[in-house]
Design a protein around this motif. Structure first.
Motif, mmCIF file in Angstrom:
data_model
loop_
_atom_site.group_PDB
_atom_site.id
_atom_site.type_symbol
_atom_site.label_atom_id
_atom_site.label_comp_id
_atom_site.label_asym_id
_atom_site.label_seq_id
_atom_site.Cartn_x
_atom_site.Cartn_y
_atom_site.Cartn_z
ATOM 1 N N ALA A 187 -12.315 21.386 8.164
ATOM 2 C CA ALA A 187 -11.977 19.632 8.423
ATOM 3 C C ALA A 187 -12.318 19.461 7.097
ATOM 4 O O ALA A 187 -11.691 18.183 6.564
ATOM 5 C CB ALA A 187 -12.819 19.371 9.407
ATOM 6 N N ALA A 188 -13.559 19.687 6.328
ATOM 7 C CA ALA A 188 -13.914 18.944 5.168
ATOM 8 C C ALA A 188 -12.885 19.291 4.161
ATOM 9 O O ALA A 188 -12.583 18.484 3.299
ATOM 10 C CB ALA A 188 -15.166 19.622 4.905
ATOM 11 N N ILE A 189 -12.325 20.379 4.027
ATOM 12 C CA ILE A 189 -11.331 20.724 3.130
ATOM 13 C C ILE A 189 -10.010 19.609 3.350
ATOM 14 O O ILE A 189 -9.596 19.193 2.307
ATOM 15 C CB ILE A 189 -10.738 22.116 3.062
ATOM 16 C CG1 ILE A 189 -11.788 22.945 2.567
ATOM 17 C CG2 ILE A 189 -9.412 22.274 2.214
ATOM 18 C CD1 ILE A 189 -11.689 24.498 3.156
ATOM 19 N N GLU A 190 -9.477 19.489 4.425
ATOM 20 C CA GLU A 190 -8.376 18.751 4.879
ATOM 21 C C GLU A 190 -8.631 17.015 4.512
ATOM 22 O O GLU A 190 -7.893 16.556 4.141
ATOM 23 C CB GLU A 190 -8.149 18.613 6.477
ATOM 24 C CG GLU A 190 -7.548 20.121 6.622
ATOM 25 C CD GLU A 190 -7.269 20.131 8.118
ATOM 26 O OE1 GLU A 190 -7.834 19.385 9.148
ATOM 27 O OE2 GLU A 190 -6.755 21.218 8.543
ATOM 28 N N ARG A 191 -9.865 16.970 4.921
ATOM 29 C CA ARG A 191 -10.317 15.461 4.361
ATOM 30 C C ARG A 191 -10.309 15.277 2.812
ATOM 31 O O ARG A 191 -9.960 14.299 2.432
ATOM 32 C CB ARG A 191 -11.778 15.048 4.999
ATOM 33 C CG ARG A 191 -11.659 14.799 6.442
ATOM 34 C CD ARG A 191 -12.913 14.085 7.056
ATOM 35 N NE ARG A 191 -12.810 12.784 6.579
ATOM 36 C CZ ARG A 191 -13.608 11.859 6.741
ATOM 37 N NH1 ARG A 191 -14.708 12.263 7.417
ATOM 38 N NH2 ARG A 191 -13.639 10.592 6.302
ATOM 39 N N ALA A 192 -10.643 16.248 2.198
ATOM 40 C CA ALA A 192 -10.904 16.030 0.771
ATOM 41 C C ALA A 192 -9.386 16.076 0.172
ATOM 42 O O ALA A 192 -9.015 15.365 -0.713
ATOM 43 C CB ALA A 192 -11.791 17.330 0.053
ATOM 44 N N VAL A 193 -8.696 16.865 0.598
ATOM 45 C CA VAL A 193 -7.063 16.943 0.059
ATOM 46 C C VAL A 193 -6.551 15.865 0.564
ATOM 47 O O VAL A 193 -5.657 15.406 -0.234
ATOM 48 C CB VAL A 193 -6.156 18.203 0.674
ATOM 49 C CG1 VAL A 193 -5.037 18.093 0.480
ATOM 50 C CG2 VAL A 193 -7.145 19.434 0.291
ATOM 51 N N ASP A 194 -6.566 15.176 1.743
ATOM 52 C CA ASP A 194 -6.139 13.803 2.123
ATOM 53 C C ASP A 194 -6.373 12.882 0.887
ATOM 54 O O ASP A 194 -5.632 11.836 0.391
ATOM 55 C CB ASP A 194 -6.562 13.356 3.501
ATOM 56 C CG ASP A 194 -5.624 14.029 4.566
ATOM 57 O OD1 ASP A 194 -4.606 14.488 4.396
ATOM 58 O OD2 ASP A 194 -6.198 14.308 5.855
ATOM 59 N N GLU A 195 -7.712 12.797 0.385
ATOM 60 C CA GLU A 195 -8.152 11.852 -0.329
ATOM 61 C C GLU A 195 -7.279 11.873 -1.682
ATOM 62 O O GLU A 195 -7.116 11.124 -2.485
ATOM 63 C CB GLU A 195 -9.605 11.627 -0.426
ATOM 64 C CG GLU A 195 -10.391 11.162 0.743
ATOM 65 C CD GLU A 195 -11.808 11.059 0.422
ATOM 66 O OE1 GLU A 195 -12.246 10.808 -0.873
ATOM 67 O OE2 GLU A 195 -12.701 10.953 1.310
ATOM 68 N N ALA A 196 -7.402 13.350 -2.154
ATOM 69 C CA ALA A 196 -6.840 13.793 -3.327
ATOM 70 C C ALA A 196 -5.217 13.321 -3.354
ATOM 71 O O ALA A 196 -4.756 12.762 -4.258
ATOM 72 C CB ALA A 196 -6.852 15.162 -3.780
ATOM 73 N N THR A 197 -4.638 13.594 -2.293
ATOM 74 C CA THR A 197 -3.006 13.320 -1.923
ATOM 75 C C THR A 197 -2.843 11.822 -2.206
ATOM 76 O O THR A 197 -2.110 11.150 -2.798
ATOM 77 C CB THR A 197 -2.833 13.614 -0.798
ATOM 78 O OG1 THR A 197 -3.016 15.263 -0.720
ATOM 79 C CG2 THR A 197 -1.100 13.557 -0.437
ATOM 80 N N ALA A 198 -3.798 10.878 -1.250
ATOM 81 C CA ALA A 198 -3.658 9.364 -1.639
ATOM 82 C C ALA A 198 -3.991 8.987 -2.878
ATOM 83 O O ALA A 198 -3.088 7.888 -3.379
ATOM 84 C CB ALA A 198 -4.754 8.763 -0.733
ATOM 85 N N ALA A 199 -4.878 9.396 -3.707
ATOM 86 C CA ALA A 199 -5.021 9.130 -4.832
ATOM 87 C C ALA A 199 -3.916 9.481 -5.895
ATOM 88 O O ALA A 199 -3.504 8.674 -6.661
ATOM 89 C CB ALA A 199 -6.276 9.636 -5.613
#
Length: 360
Positions: free
Chosen positions: A213-225
């Motif tokens: 879950a933490a990895i997915e949230r981090a990747v989502d933030e990276a993708t949005a940026a």
């Protein structure tokens, strides 16, 4: 959810744009692309301005601002095709540590990010396996297309463990990183190889357990940026082509007065504004910790991928022969946009992700 920019956010955009216009003209980008010149001086100036500390919590020495402020900076960096470690460090490594790390680990790594003493990268999507050792962990595997993977001080690596996934912070000097020859040489990608690389126990982020879950949230933030950065690059392409269409004359009038050219600009503008709206909506869901974040991020990356495809094609075609030359800066913008689409999932990948999330 607030969808208008505050006065402070508008002032931030103005400040960032002014700095980049002054300190990161296309001559700097060309020097990186053509000569391999490091962007160290530009990064040092960003550090002096406190940009790496933007979203680091105040208790760890940061400014404690939200994701929308980060989105504003990312868009302006894309507009300037700015090189350097900002994207990998601030939008990829830092979120990984923030979501997965313990308070002590966050203090250790995010504090160093805020002061500019540490650059980071995020290595996900590879086949890395972590096995316990007497005094830590042993990591083996390969991850491709890691932004700044050959230059980052620390790399947050996602690896499989017995109970799922976990993130590990690996020193850049402890991995074998081979630079990749890619379309956009203003952004460095590397293949990171770990061959039974030893990692101390205190470099395993968080407590034992599945960190998916933490990895997915981090990747989502990276993708949005990344999506916001692509919006900025698409805006730059649009602006360059618009200025050209106003000046280039054919049959004694500017080519921008032709109906066919007007149609092209209308289509480009619609695609650009759609991408910008969805990308900032995704940023707002992250800032508000909204449950719709994964869906919003996937929609944003899909929309901006579609936008870059249309704007790059029509932009180069509208400029005619000059748009294809190395001497003109257009290819630098187009390459950055194309690279952004390929990283962290293409528009097709994210449309499929949207379909899965809504049950299609």
């Amino acid at each position: 959810m607030e969808l208008d920019f505050s006065e402070e956010q508008q002032a931030l955009r103005s400040t960032v744009r002014s700095f980049l216009e002054r300190e990161c003209p296309m001559t700097v980008v060309r020097s990186v692309v053509e000569k391999g010149t490091p962007a160290d001086e530009l990064w040092a100036q960003m550090v002096d301005l406190g940009w790496p500390a933007l979203t680091v919590p105040e208790e760890f020495g940061g400014l404690g601002l939200g994701f929308v402020e980060l989105a504003v900076v990312a868009e302006e960096l894309g507009r300037a095709v700015a090189p350097g470690p900002f994207l990998a460090t601030v939008t990829q490594f830092a979120p990984a540590v923030r979501h997965a790390g313990t308070p002590e680990q966050q203090r250790r790594y995010l504090g160093a990010v805020a002061t500019g003493d540490l650059t980071g990268a995020l290595a996900v999507g590879g086949a890395v396996v972590a096995t316990p050792s007497d005094d830590g962990w042993s990591l083996s595997g390969t991850v491709r297309h890691v932004i700044d993977g050959d230059r980052a001080d620390e790399i947050a690596v996602a690896a499989r463990v017995d109970d799922g996934q976990r993130l590990f912070v690996v020193a850049g000097k402890d991995v074998r990183a081979a630079p990749e020859r890619t379309l956009d040489q203003s952004r460095r990608l590397a293949t990171v190889e770990l061959g039974a690389t030893h990692v101390d126990a205190d470099r395993a982020l968080g407590e034992p357990g599945d960190a998916t879950a933490a990895i997915e949230r981090a990747v989502d933030e990276a993708t949005a940026a990344l999506a916001l950065e692509m919006v900025g690059t698409c805006q730059a392409i649009f602006d360059v082509v618009l200025d050209y269409a106003k000046e280039r004359q054919q049959f004694g009038v500017p080519i921008g007065s032709f109906q066919a050219i007007k149609h092209k600009f209308a289509d480009m503008l619609v695609a650009l504004e759609r991408a910008r709206a969805t990308a900032y909506f995704a940023a707002a869901t992250i800032a508000e910790d909204d449950d719709g974040e994964p869906l919003a991020v996937a929609m944003a990356k899909a929309a901006v991928g579609d936008a870059q495809r249309l704007i790059a094609q029509e932009g180069i075609q509208t400029m005619g022969g000059i748009g294809y030359t190395w001497e003109h800066d257009m290819h630098l913008y187009v390459k950055r946009a194309k690279m952004g689409d390929a990283l962290l999932g293409t528009s097709s990948d994210h449309r499929a992700r949207v379909a899965r999330m809504i049950g299609l």
